[in-house]
Design a protein around this motif. Structure first.
Motif, PDB file in Angstrom:
ATOM      1  N   ARG A  68       0.848  -1.191   0.000  1.00  0.00           N
ATOM      2  CA  ARG A  68       0.000   0.000   0.000  1.00  0.00           C
ATOM      3  C   ARG A  68       0.880   1.237   0.000  1.00  0.00           C
ATOM      4  O   ARG A  68       1.697   1.424   0.898  1.00  0.00           O
ATOM      5  N   ARG A  69       0.723   2.063  -1.016  1.00  0.00           N
ATOM      6  CA  ARG A  69       1.521   3.287  -1.145  1.00  0.00           C
ATOM      7  C   ARG A  69       0.905   4.375  -0.278  1.00  0.00           C
ATOM      8  O   ARG A  69      -0.309   4.598  -0.296  1.00  0.00           O
ATOM      9  N   ARG A  70       1.741   5.043   0.487  1.00  0.00           N
ATOM     10  CA  ARG A  70       1.303   6.150   1.351  1.00  0.00           C
ATOM     11  C   ARG A  70       2.148   7.382   1.031  1.00  0.00           C
ATOM     12  O   ARG A  70       3.315   7.266   0.685  1.00  0.00           O
ATOM     13  N   VAL A  71       1.538   8.540   1.198  1.00  0.00           N
ATOM     14  CA  VAL A  71       2.264   9.793   1.026  1.00  0.00           C
ATOM     15  C   VAL A  71       2.363  10.479   2.378  1.00  0.00           C
ATOM     16  O   VAL A  71       1.611  10.169   3.307  1.00  0.00           O
ATOM     17  N   GLY A  72       3.313  11.398   2.486  1.00  0.00           N
ATOM     18  CA  GLY A  72       3.516  12.115   3.735  1.00  0.00           C
ATOM     19  C   GLY A  72       2.214  12.664   4.293  1.00  0.00           C
ATOM     20  O   GLY A  72       1.385  13.198   3.548  1.00  0.00           O
ATOM     21  N   GLY A  73       2.008  12.485   5.586  1.00  0.00           N
ATOM     22  CA  GLY A  73       0.804  12.963   6.252  1.00  0.00           C
ATOM     23  C   GLY A  73      -0.258  11.897   6.411  1.00  0.00           C
ATOM     24  O   GLY A  73      -1.196  12.067   7.192  1.00  0.00           O
ATOM     25  N   GLU A  74      -0.120  10.774   5.683  1.00  0.00           N
ATOM     26  CA  GLU A  74      -1.097   9.693   5.816  1.00  0.00           C
ATOM     27  C   GLU A  74      -0.750   8.791   6.997  1.00  0.00           C
ATOM     28  O   GLU A  74       0.408   8.687   7.395  1.00  0.00           O
ATOM     29  N   ALA A  75      -1.766   8.114   7.513  1.00  0.00           N
ATOM     30  CA  ALA A  75      -1.590   7.207   8.644  1.00  0.00           C
ATOM     31  C   ALA A  75      -0.875   5.935   8.197  1.00  0.00           C
ATOM     32  O   ALA A  75      -1.088   5.452   7.091  1.00  0.00           O
ATOM     33  N   VAL A  76      -0.020   5.427   9.075  1.00  0.00           N
ATOM     34  CA  VAL A  76       0.594   4.110   8.898  1.00  0.00           C
ATOM     35  C   VAL A  76       0.277   3.302  10.155  1.00  0.00           C
ATOM     36  O   VAL A  76       0.140   3.850  11.242  1.00  0.00           O
ATOM     37  N   LEU A  77       0.158   1.989   9.988  1.00  0.00           N
ATOM     38  CA  LEU A  77      -0.327   1.140  11.072  1.00  0.00           C
ATOM     39  C   LEU A  77       0.764   0.297  11.704  1.00  0.00           C
ATOM     40  O   LEU A  77       1.639  -0.229  11.010  1.00  0.00           O
ATOM     41  N   TRP A  78       0.667   0.142  13.011  1.00  0.00           N
ATOM     42  CA  TRP A  78       1.555  -0.727  13.771  1.00  0.00           C
ATOM     43  C   TRP A  78       1.537  -2.116  13.154  1.00  0.00           C
ATOM     44  O   TRP A  78       0.475  -2.634  12.819  1.00  0.00           O
ATOM     45  N   GLY A  79       2.708  -2.692  12.962  1.00  0.00           N
ATOM     46  CA  GLY A  79       2.807  -4.039  12.427  1.00  0.00           C
ATOM     47  C   GLY A  79       2.928  -4.118  10.931  1.00  0.00           C
ATOM     48  O   GLY A  79       3.288  -5.160  10.396  1.00  0.00           O
ATOM     49  N   SER A  80       2.621  -3.030  10.202  1.00  0.00           N
ATOM     50  CA  SER A  80       2.809  -3.073   8.756  1.00  0.00           C
ATOM     51  C   SER A  80       4.307  -2.996   8.469  1.00  0.00           C
ATOM     52  O   SER A  80       5.078  -2.427   9.239  1.00  0.00           O
ATOM     53  N   LEU A  81       4.725  -3.603   7.363  1.00  0.00           N
ATOM     54  CA  LEU A  81       6.143  -3.656   7.014  1.00  0.00           C
ATOM     55  C   LEU A  81       6.498  -2.596   5.996  1.00  0.00           C
ATOM     56  O   LEU A  81       5.727  -2.355   5.055  1.00  0.00           O
ATOM     57  N   ASN A  82       7.659  -1.987   6.159  1.00  0.00           N
ATOM     58  CA  ASN A  82       8.162  -1.069   5.145  1.00  0.00           C
ATOM     59  C   ASN A  82       8.557  -1.925   3.945  1.00  0.00           C
ATOM     60  O   ASN A  82       9.560  -2.624   3.970  1.00  0.00           O
ATOM     61  N   ALA A  83       7.744  -1.880   2.892  1.00  0.00           N
ATOM     62  CA  ALA A  83       7.976  -2.691   1.696  1.00  0.00           C
ATOM     63  C   ALA A  83       8.753  -1.927   0.632  1.00  0.00           C
ATOM     64  O   ALA A  83       8.937  -2.426  -0.472  1.00  0.00           O
ATOM     65  N   GLY A  84       9.218  -0.742   0.970  1.00  0.00           N
ATOM     66  CA  GLY A  84       9.990   0.058   0.021  1.00  0.00           C
ATOM     67  C   GLY A  84      11.460  -0.303   0.044  1.00  0.00           C
ATOM     68  O   GLY A  84      11.884  -1.235   0.737  1.00  0.00           O
ATOM     69  N   HIS A  85      12.236   0.463  -0.707  1.00  0.00           N
ATOM     70  CA  HIS A  85      13.676   0.216  -0.815  1.00  0.00           C
ATOM     71  C   HIS A  85      14.506   1.197   0.002  1.00  0.00           C
ATOM     72  O   HIS A  85      15.734   1.147  -0.046  1.00  0.00           O
ATOM     73  N   ALA A  86      13.832   2.073   0.735  1.00  0.00           N
ATOM     74  CA  ALA A  86      14.541   3.079   1.529  1.00  0.00           C
ATOM     75  C   ALA A  86      13.877   3.206   2.893  1.00  0.00           C
ATOM     76  O   ALA A  86      12.685   2.908   3.050  1.00  0.00           O
ATOM     77  N   PRO A  87      14.620   3.643   3.888  1.00  0.00           N
ATOM     78  CA  PRO A  87      14.024   3.892   5.207  1.00  0.00           C
ATOM     79  C   PRO A  87      12.963   4.998   5.109  1.00  0.00           C
ATOM     80  O   PRO A  87      13.049   5.875   4.242  1.00  0.00           O
ATOM     81  N   VAL A  88      11.969   4.943   5.994  1.00  0.00           N
ATOM     82  CA  VAL A  88      10.966   5.991   6.068  1.00  0.00           C
ATOM     83  C   VAL A  88      10.886   6.476   7.510  1.00  0.00           C
ATOM     84  O   VAL A  88      11.238   5.768   8.445  1.00  0.00           O
ATOM     85  N   GLU A  89      10.429   7.716   7.662  1.00  0.00           N
ATOM     86  CA  GLU A  89      10.280   8.290   8.990  1.00  0.00           C
ATOM     87  C   GLU A  89       8.795   8.385   9.333  1.00  0.00           C
ATOM     88  O   GLU A  89       7.987   8.790   8.507  1.00  0.00           O
ATOM     89  N   VAL A  90       8.469   7.986  10.559  1.00  0.00           N
ATOM     90  CA  VAL A  90       7.089   7.967  11.040  1.00  0.00           C
ATOM     91  C   VAL A  90       7.032   8.712  12.359  1.00  0.00           C
ATOM     92  O   VAL A  90       7.903   8.559  13.215  1.00  0.00           O
ATOM     93  N   CYS A  91       5.976   9.538  12.527  1.00  0.00           N
ATOM     94  CA  CYS A  91       5.726  10.213  13.799  1.00  0.00           C
ATOM     95  C   CYS A  91       4.703   9.379  14.552  1.00  0.00           C
ATOM     96  O   CYS A  91       3.596   9.124  14.055  1.00  0.00           O
ATOM     97  N   VAL A  92       5.054   8.957  15.755  1.00  0.00           N
ATOM     98  CA  VAL A  92       4.188   8.096  16.574  1.00  0.00           C
ATOM     99  C   VAL A  92       2.940   8.854  17.010  1.00  0.00           C
ATOM    100  O   VAL A  92       3.018   9.977  17.493  1.00  0.00           O
ATOM    101  N   ALA A  93       1.786   8.211  16.831  1.00  0.00           N
ATOM    102  CA  ALA A  93       0.491   8.835  17.199  1.00  0.00           C
ATOM    103  C   ALA A  93       0.086   8.427  18.607  1.00  0.00           C
ATOM    104  O   ALA A  93       0.464   7.418  19.116  1.00  0.00           O
TER     105      ALA A  93
END
Length: 93
Positions: A68-93
């Protein structure tokens, strides 16, 4: 299912504070912390994508086999895997 998700949770996510990366225990995460999620690593807590773009494997959460592709500002869920090729930064809710 819960056990499978718990097994994916990183025991020591990488928190970013003032540009410094530090490994901490998951229990130390607080709302507003920024964490870096490496490719193949699970998101340690629900949050908001800070990076411009990311792809996440939510198969254990939703049954959806495609990333699932997400853009900055969208929610990401605990337990989902970073399936991309680069690290991503997440702000904890």
């Amino acid at each position: 299912l819960f056990d499978a998700l718990a097994d994916l949770r990183p025991l020591s996510p990488t928190r970013v504070r003032a540009g410094v990366h530090e490994r901490i225990g998951t229990i130390e995460l607080a709302v507003g912390d920024h964490v870096v999620v490496a490719p193949g690593e699970a998101v340690p807590a629900d949050g908001t994508l800070v990076s411009a773009l990311g792809t996440f494997d939510e198969a254990l959460l939703s049954g959806e086999s495609a990333g699932r592709r997400r853009v900055g500002g969208e929610a990401v869920l605990w337990g989902s895997l970073n399936a991309g090729h680069a690290p991503v930064e997440v702000c904890v809710a």
